[in-house]
Design an enzyme around this catalytic site. Structure first.
Site, short mmCIF file in Angstrom:
data_model
loop_
_atom_site.label_atom_id
_atom_site.label_comp_id
_atom_site.label_asym_id
_atom_site.label_seq_id
_atom_site.Cartn_x
_atom_site.Cartn_y
_atom_site.Cartn_z
N GLY A 160 -9.79 -0.88 -1.09
CA GLY A 160 -8.98 -0.12 -0.70
C GLY A 160 -9.01 0.72 -2.09
O GLY A 160 -9.75 1.50 -1.84
N ALA A 209 -3.46 -1.68 1.94
CA ALA A 209 -1.89 -1.27 1.76
C ALA A 209 -2.03 0.54 1.80
O ALA A 209 -1.34 0.86 1.97
CB ALA A 209 -1.88 -2.03 -0.08
N TYR A 257 -2.18 2.14 4.60
CA TYR A 257 -0.15 2.34 5.11
C TYR A 257 0.61 2.93 4.17
O TYR A 257 1.27 3.53 4.51
CB TYR A 257 0.22 1.20 5.19
N GLY A 267 2.72 10.21 -0.55
CA GLY A 267 1.71 11.10 -0.70
C GLY A 267 1.74 10.25 -2.22
O GLY A 267 1.30 9.33 -3.08
N GLU A 294 10.35 12.56 -4.37
CA GLU A 294 10.86 10.63 -3.48
C GLU A 294 11.90 10.44 -4.93
O GLU A 294 11.96 11.28 -6.14
CB GLU A 294 10.08 10.59 -3.37
N HIS A 338 11.04 -1.53 -1.18
CA HIS A 338 11.28 -0.74 -1.29
C HIS A 338 13.18 -0.45 -0.05
O HIS A 338 13.22 -1.23 0.49
CB HIS A 338 10.24 -0.05 0.17
N ARG A 385 8.34 1.44 -10.52
CA ARG A 385 7.28 2.26 -10.48
C ARG A 385 7.67 3.22 -9.57
O ARG A 385 9.05 3.18 -8.98
CB ARG A 385 5.99 1.90 -9.43
N SER A 393 0.83 5.33 -7.36
CA SER A 393 0.37 3.75 -6.76
C SER A 393 -0.90 4.22 -7.00
O SER A 393 -2.20 3.74 -7.53
CB SER A 393 0.93 2.59 -5.76
C1 LIG Z 1 3.85 0.85 4.58
C2 LIG Z 1 3.18 1.40 2.30
C3 LIG Z 1 3.18 2.59 1.63
C4 LIG Z 1 3.04 3.42 0.54
N1 LIG Z 1 3.22 4.16 0.42
C5 LIG Z 1 2.68 5.26 -1.08
C6 LIG Z 1 2.74 5.70 -1.51
O1 LIG Z 1 3.04 7.23 -0.82
N2 LIG Z 1 2.22 6.76 -2.69
C7 LIG Z 1 1.43 5.51 -3.59
O2 LIG Z 1 1.00 6.17 -4.67
N3 LIG Z 1 1.50 4.16 -3.02
C8 LIG Z 1 2.13 4.12 -1.79
N4 LIG Z 1 1.76 2.70 -1.83
C9 LIG Z 1 1.23 1.41 -2.53
C10 LIG Z 1 0.15 2.08 -2.81
O3 LIG Z 1 0.27 1.84 -0.75
C11 LIG Z 1 -0.64 0.54 -3.26
O4 LIG Z 1 -0.08 0.11 -3.96
C12 LIG Z 1 -2.55 1.19 -2.98
O5 LIG Z 1 -2.65 1.35 -1.77
C13 LIG Z 1 -3.39 -0.30 -3.28
O6 LIG Z 1 -4.37 0.09 -3.57
P1 LIG Z 1 -5.10 -1.06 -3.74
O7 LIG Z 1 -6.42 -0.59 -3.81
O8 LIG Z 1 -5.01 -1.73 -5.01
O9 LIG Z 1 -5.42 -2.60 -3.22
P2 LIG Z 1 -5.49 -2.45 -1.19
O10 LIG Z 1 -5.22 -0.78 -0.59
O11 LIG Z 1 -4.46 -2.84 -0.07
O12 LIG Z 1 -6.25 -3.04 -0.56
C14 LIG Z 1 -6.82 -4.18 -1.20
C15 LIG Z 1 -8.34 -4.87 -0.64
O13 LIG Z 1 -8.77 -5.90 -0.83
C16 LIG Z 1 -9.24 -6.66 -0.27
N5 LIG Z 1 -9.00 -8.21 -0.96
C17 LIG Z 1 -8.01 -8.85 -1.31
N6 LIG Z 1 -8.28 -10.12 -1.69
C18 LIG Z 1 -9.79 -10.05 -1.76
C19 LIG Z 1 -9.98 -11.56 -1.37
N7 LIG Z 1 -9.58 -12.74 -1.73
N8 LIG Z 1 -11.48 -11.74 -1.07
C20 LIG Z 1 -12.13 -10.18 -1.42
N9 LIG Z 1 -11.27 -9.35 -1.01
C21 LIG Z 1 -9.77 -9.48 -0.71
C22 LIG Z 1 -8.09 -6.21 0.90
O14 LIG Z 1 -9.27 -7.19 1.93
C23 LIG Z 1 -8.23 -4.79 0.71
O15 LIG Z 1 -9.59 -4.39 1.07
C24 LIG Z 1 2.60 2.19 -0.55
C25 LIG Z 1 2.22 0.48 0.57
C26 LIG Z 1 2.69 0.15 1.74
C27 LIG Z 1 2.63 -0.68 2.26
N1 LIG Z 2 5.10 7.44 -1.93
C1 LIG Z 2 6.00 5.98 -1.99
C2 LIG Z 2 6.51 5.34 -0.57
C3 LIG Z 2 7.40 5.88 0.84
O1 LIG Z 2 8.12 5.93 0.39
O2 LIG Z 2 6.32 7.10 0.96
C4 LIG Z 2 5.71 4.28 -2.50
O3 LIG Z 2 4.88 5.01 -3.29
O4 LIG Z 2 5.54 3.42 -2.38
#
Ligand SMILES: Cc1cc2nc3c(=O)[nH]c(=O)nc-3n(C[C@H](O)[C@H](O)[C@H](O)COP(=O)(O)OP(=O)(O)OC[C@H]3O[C@@H](n4cnc5c(N)ncnc54)[C@H](O)[C@@H]3O)c2cc1C
Ligand SMILES: N[C@@H](CC(=O)O)C(=O)O
Length: 527
Positions: A26, A55, A58, A62, A129, A239, A381, A386
């Site tokens: 991610g 995540a 999705y 922003g 937001e 949320h 948060r 994030s």
């Molecule tokens: C619907 C939705 C809307 C959101 N909107 C916003 C927004 O507008 N703005 C904002 O700031 N935040 C938003 N968030 C929160 C934000 O998207 C997430 O917190 C952030 O993208 C997390 O990024 P990450 O890299 O930590 O994890 P992720 O993007 O979830 O990636 C996790 C990765 O780890 C891998 N993984 C997990 N466990 C293992 C394992 N044991 N071995 C190998 N691989 C593994 C998965 O396959 C994946 O590739 C939103 C979240 C959601 C669900």
């Molecule tokens: N921006 C939000 C998600 C949203 O409502 O768009 C978040 O940070 O999780």
């Protein structure tokens, strides 16, 4: 055939080596991988899911990035909004450090090809937001920001080994030596002096969540097992506006908070604008406040959803194409009808305790993104902080990994971790009922009792990780006898000045999970 369980030596089918293993594809993992590779490290990135099973993909609203004085914003203003939303538990130095690097992180992302929406004057469009006093959130594709972040980082040339799950971080003499992973080629060992956990969140602990299926708290279990600390796991953000359809469980479509940022408002089923008077920011109060107000209204009225009135946003279809598609699929046109919504599990504010460079207390173990707890989010948060954190701390963790280049690797015991678990749907029902928006001692005790009875069986790593996370969460939530941020106790409705500190979980010499608050032991969980 007998199933392998904790402590058994697996047969190793493949081996590899790297300077840094990045676990997760991610925003945080890819940012770190790019950063470390630019600094000459040999990086091996693995992800258990497919490229879009994150995540990040999705994310809608922003990225919160402080604007200029001309835009009515500043780093200090963003810091203030973050700390206010965090309800007394943010680490202000960490907040300032991460927020201040937002503009350069955004420019770097654009240099990888990310395209953000622009206004008629050509400058980046910014939305609002909950909890933000100014319009500072940049977005892409209207409400498809995460997909654009994922696309740009994914196109950066970093190879990722998809379909590969890390099941254990290997250590020798307390230092990281690599990981044990599982893929279609069997178990494998990747030898490396540095491992970054970027495994995302834990939304799958609950029956209804915005999170993808792989959000199963793997990094929490991996870090505890390796000797690191986990902080503040009781703060799960729900949320407020997740699309409600009768009887639906699993991953639910989000209705972005930016919809309220552009003028929509909440009403109950009788049409009452129940956010009026609850908080000075009204419908745009911080997320914990809105989710709690909805939970109270549902309890009071005996209903299962409230309504979002977005009919005043005449450009809705163009401005929010993702939300529009989800609403259409549910037979709702937001221009004509009110949108049924209810809170659902969305984000883990706590996580693996790190500094703002992603370093944990275990030499060589780094964590970044949703799995980590840097001090940015505190007890709740601030919206869109994030992706900001994933970009900034991901980039920094790639730099921190350079410190470990060439470290001598000791010889680690390669054994499988415990697989003790509660079946996923049983756990989800238990957590949704007892550890949701509002909790109390009896419900949290029920969770603790159920998880301590978990038994080893077939190797289901995700369920085992979820069970560990539920243990930490329930013990910490039980010890936190107050209401603060997104942790609301029915039996302790007020915040307590004496409890305004972080909770820390770690494994003791017997393998039990101990929770400390202000240095005092406040709970023990067996898992
Ligand atoms: C619907 C939705 C809307 C959101 N909107 C916003 C927004 O507008 N703005 C904002 O700031 N935040 C938003 N968030 C929160 C934000 O998207 C997430 O917190 C952030 O993208 C997390 O990024 P990450 O890299 O930590 O994890 P992720 O993007 O979830 O990636 C996790 C990765 O780890 C891998 N993984 C997990 N466990 C293992 C394992 N044991 N071995 C190998 N691989 C593994 C998965 O396959 C994946 O590739 C939103 C979240 C959601 C669900
Ligand atoms: N921006 C939000 C998600 C949203 O409502 O768009 C978040 O940070 O999780």
């Amino acid at each position: 055939m007998t199933s392998p369980v904790g402590g058994v030596e697996p047969s190793i089918g493949w081996e590899a080596s790297a300077d840094l293993v990045v676990v997760g594809g991610g925003v945080a993992g890819l940012s770190a991988a790019i950063s470390a590779a630019r600094r000459g490290l040999r990086v091996l990135t693995v992800a258990k899911g497919a490229p879009a099973d994150t995540a990040t993909q999705y994310a809608q609203g922003g990225i919160a990035v402080p604007g200029t004085a001309a835009e009515g914003d500043s780093v200090e203003s963003h810091v203030r909004d973050t700390c206010e939303a965090g309800a007394g538990l943010c680490d202000e130095d960490a907040v300032r450090s991460i927020v201040a690097d937002g503009p350069s992180a955004l420019s770097l992302l654009e240099s990888f090809g990310a395209v953000f929406d622009r206004g008629v004057d050509g400058t980046r469009a910014r939305t609002k937001e909950g909890g933000h006093r100014v319009r500072r959130i940049v977005h892409a594709g209207g409400d498809a920001t995460g997909a654009e972040v994922q696309r740009a980082l994914g196109n950066s040339g970093q190879a990722v080994l998809y379909g590969t799950s890390v099941v254990r971080v290997l250590t020798a003499s307390g230092e990281v030596t690599g990981v044990l992973a599982s893929s279609s080629a069997g178990y494998g060992v990747i030898h490396a002096p540095a491992v970054l956990l970027a495994t995302g969140g834990l939304g799958q602990l609950y029956s209804c969540s915005t999170n993808p299926a792989g959000a199963t708290a793997d990094g929490i279990a991996l870090a505890l097992d390796a000797g690191a600390e986990v902080a503040d796991l009781e703060f799960v953000q729900f949320h407020p506006t997740v699309l409600f359809t009768e009887g639906s469980t699993g991953r639910r479509p989000l209705v972005s908070e930016a919809v309220r940022g552009e003028g929509a408002h909440l009403v109950d089923l009788s049409g009452d604008r129940f956010m009026t008077g609850v908080h000075p920011l009204g419908d745009l109060a911080p997320r914990d406040v809105v989710s709690r107000a909805i939970a109270e209204r549902l309890h009071l009225t005996g209903t299962d959803h409230v309504l979002l009135d977005a009919r005043s946003i005449r450009t809705f279809h163009a401005r929010f194409p993702t939300v529009t598609a989800a609403c259409f699929a549910a037979g709702i046109d937001p221009l004509e009808q009110l949108i049924p919504v209810a809170p659902a599990a969305h984000y883990s504010c706590g996580g693996v305790a790190t500094d703002v460079w992603g370093r944990t207390c275990v030499p060589g173990l780094l964590a970044a993104g949703e799995v980590a707890r840097t001090g940015l989010h505190g007890a709740n948060r601030l919206a869109s902080n994030s992706l900001l954190e994933g970009l900034v701390v991901g980039e920094r963790a790639g730099i921190a990994a350079v410190e470990r280049r060439g470290a001598r690797l000791g010889s680690a015991d390669v054994v499988l971790p415990s697989t003790a678990h509660v079946p996923r749907t049983v756990l989800q029902n238990l957590m949704s009922e007892n550890a949701g928006v509002v909790r109390d001692a009896d419900g949290l005790d029920a969770v603790t009792r159920a998880v301590s009875a978990a038994r080893e069986s077939e190797p289901v790593w995700e369920e085992a990780a979820l069970t560990v996370a539920a243990t930490v969460l329930a013990v910490a939530a039980s010890a936190r006898e107050e209401s603060r941020g997104c942790h609301t106790r029915r039996d302790h409705p007020e915040a307590s000045a004496a409890r305004g500190t972080s909770t820390r979980a770690s494994r003791n010499v017997h393998g039990d999970i101990e929770i400390r608050s202000i240095g005092e032991l406040t709970g023990v969980g067996r898992q």
